[in-house]
Write an enzyme that holds these catalytic residues in place. Sequence first.
Site, mmCIF file in Angstrom:
data_model
loop_
_atom_site.group_PDB
_atom_site.id
_atom_site.type_symbol
_atom_site.label_atom_id
_atom_site.label_comp_id
_atom_site.label_asym_id
_atom_site.label_seq_id
_atom_site.Cartn_x
_atom_site.Cartn_y
_atom_site.Cartn_z
ATOM 1 N N SER A 26 -27.766 34.178 -19.960
ATOM 2 C CA SER A 26 -26.979 34.593 -18.804
ATOM 3 C C SER A 26 -26.479 35.996 -19.095
ATOM 4 O O SER A 26 -27.266 36.879 -19.413
ATOM 5 C CB SER A 26 -25.831 33.604 -18.580
ATOM 6 O OG SER A 26 -25.068 33.971 -17.452
ATOM 7 N N HIS A 53 -29.927 33.737 -15.635
ATOM 8 C CA HIS A 53 -29.098 33.728 -14.433
ATOM 9 C C HIS A 53 -29.216 35.115 -13.806
ATOM 10 O O HIS A 53 -28.735 36.089 -14.357
ATOM 11 C CB HIS A 53 -27.633 33.441 -14.769
ATOM 12 C CG HIS A 53 -27.416 32.081 -15.324
ATOM 13 N ND1 HIS A 53 -26.315 31.758 -16.078
ATOM 14 C CD2 HIS A 53 -28.141 30.935 -15.239
ATOM 15 C CE1 HIS A 53 -26.378 30.488 -16.426
ATOM 16 N NE2 HIS A 53 -27.491 29.969 -15.933
ATOM 17 N N ASP A 144 -24.302 26.222 -19.310
ATOM 18 C CA ASP A 144 -25.666 25.950 -18.886
ATOM 19 C C ASP A 144 -26.600 25.976 -20.099
ATOM 20 O O ASP A 144 -26.516 26.859 -20.939
ATOM 21 C CB ASP A 144 -26.126 26.981 -17.850
ATOM 22 C CG ASP A 144 -27.424 26.596 -17.169
ATOM 23 O OD1 ASP A 144 -27.808 25.410 -17.229
ATOM 24 O OD2 ASP A 144 -28.048 27.483 -16.557
#
Length: 182
Positions: A26, A53, A144
């Site tokens: 991310s 992401h 995540d």
Amino acid sequence: MVTTKKTKTKPPATKQNFPIVGIGASAGGLDAFKRLLKAIPENSGMAYVLVQHLDPSHESILPEILQRVTKIPVYEITEDIHLAPDHIYIIPANKILTSTDGILQLAPREKNILNLSIDIFFTSLAEVHKEFAVGVILSGTGKDGTQGLKAIKEYGGISIAQDAESAAYDGMPESAINAGVV
């Protein structure tokens, strides 16, 4: 078919008896991706699938950026494709990715839903590829990837997290480490 801005070639379909390495990141993930890809040998015999992401409203140039740091072919996933060893595949913006019997499948990402695209991909990778699944969590905020690494580990695959000290953002690696899934 998989394409990059430079080339319109498609990697060959192959039997799925090689490791599939899912790599999730991310915030701060670009530098971590670059460092990792520079270290991968050209003929590792593994396929690499990068899930980051990404801003859902902007087209990603991640494939072009990463192709500059590796000799391994880099492809943005544009529709259902078969994985092949010694290739790198990148999720496009605003998509959810799953692996079904060696085929990468894209679906639209739902708006206003927490982005758990790494968990979703890693879990499908574990269920399909079992001991051939490898999950790597790099820099990022949030959790995540932790549940996806847990699935990979439970199916006999390998789960890895970036050392929190070397991550630009240590939330995702720390979450996986603290959960005992790496």
